[in-house]
Design a protein around this motif. Structure first.
Motif, PDB file in Angstrom:
ATOM      1  N   GLN A   1       0.834  -1.217   0.000  1.00  0.00           N
ATOM      2  CA  GLN A   1       0.000   0.000   0.000  1.00  0.00           C
ATOM      3  C   GLN A   1       0.860   1.254   0.000  1.00  0.00           C
TER       4      GLN A   1
ATOM      5  N   ASP B   1       1.167   4.186  -2.852  1.00  0.00           N
ATOM      6  CA  ASP B   1       0.832   5.576  -2.541  1.00  0.00           C
ATOM      7  C   ASP B   1       1.998   6.528  -2.763  1.00  0.00           C
ATOM      8  N   TYR B   2       3.232   6.042  -2.630  1.00  0.00           N
ATOM      9  CA  TYR B   2       4.405   6.915  -2.766  1.00  0.00           C
ATOM     10  C   TYR B   2       5.181   6.648  -4.055  1.00  0.00           C
TER      11      TYR B   2
ATOM     12  N   LYS C   1      -2.695   6.565   8.990  1.00  0.00           N
ATOM     13  CA  LYS C   1      -3.205   6.202   7.668  1.00  0.00           C
ATOM     14  C   LYS C   1      -3.162   4.698   7.435  1.00  0.00           C
TER      15      LYS C   1
END
Ligand SMILES: O=P(O)(O)OC[C@H]1O[C@H](OP(=O)(O)OP(=O)(O)O)[C@H](O)[C@@H]1O
Ligand SMILES: Nc1nc2[nH]cnc2c(=O)[nH]1
Ligand SMILES: [Mg+2]
Length: 190
Positions: free
Chosen positions: A31, A35-36, A151
């Motif tokens: 994940q 996301d990065y 998060k």
């Protein structure tokens, strides 16, 4: 009890097994990686000592996918020798480098009252990071005193004091590969 190690005699029951931790760590790393994507030089900040095992395993899992990351370590303590947070956070070791403009991902083992993390997030934001997010392997949703934005959460667990996989009682049990609850007599003899 869990895997035949000598500490097993002190463990009442296992909450999260070694295999569950491994699987979840890979999932969280995927994940974060997604996301990065495109970020060069993500900065992973490990909160010592509790998060040491998770940092090592998470960083390796992230290494399979990227993005490229740097590792830094802070040691802060709010628990002393007991099982409840004092709420007084002490910096035992600060970051090695300036984090201004950096994308920071804090690697935590557990969010309990939230006092440690809420203090840490304020501290990191005061140092002008470009962004700060948190990956916490465990969270006790019913114990939170200060709500903190986390998060990425591995497992929500009951409000019980747990040990293993970095989490200690009186500095012991950190090296257990799983997370469990101690037998009541262990506290009685402490
Ligand atoms: O949400 P909270 O109630 O603040 O609790 C969470 C914090 O407590 C533990 O650290 P501790 O202060 O025991 O230090 P350690 O990591 O060196 O064991 C744990 O590793 C978290 O950092
Ligand atoms: N060892 C340990 N440390 C903690 N710090 C905050 N919660 C916990 C916990 O359940 N176990
Ligand atoms: Mg501790």
């Amino acid at each position: 009890m869990a895997d035949g190690s000598w500490y097993d005699a002190d463990i009442d029951h296992v909450i999260i097994s070694e295999a569950q931790i491994r699987e979840k760590t890979a999932e969280l790393a995927k994940q974060v990686s997604a996301d990065y994507a495109g970020v060069d030089g993500l900065l992973l900040v490990c909160v010592l000592k509790g998060a040491v095992m998770f940092m090592a395993d998470f960083a390796r899992a992230l290494g399979r996918h990227g993005p490229p990351a740097e590792l830094d370590f802070m040691a802060i303590s709010s628990y002393g020798q007991g099982t409840t947070s004092s709420g007084v956070v002490r910096i035992l070791k600060d970051l090695d480098r300036d984090i201004a403009g950096r994308h920071v991902v804090v690697i935590e083992d557990i969010v309990d009252s939230g006092l440690t993390l809420s203090w840490l997030l304020r501290y990191l934001e005061s140092r002008s990071a470009a962004s700060v997010e948190v990956v916490a392997l465990f969270r006790k949703p019913d114990a939170v005193k200060v709500p903190v934005p986390v998060k990425y959460v591995g497992f929500d667990i009951p409000t019980e004091f747990v040990v293993g996989y970095g989490l200690d009682f009186g500095e012991r049990y950190r090296e257990l590969p799983y997370v469990g609850v101690l037998k009541p007599e262990v506290y009685a003899r402490a």
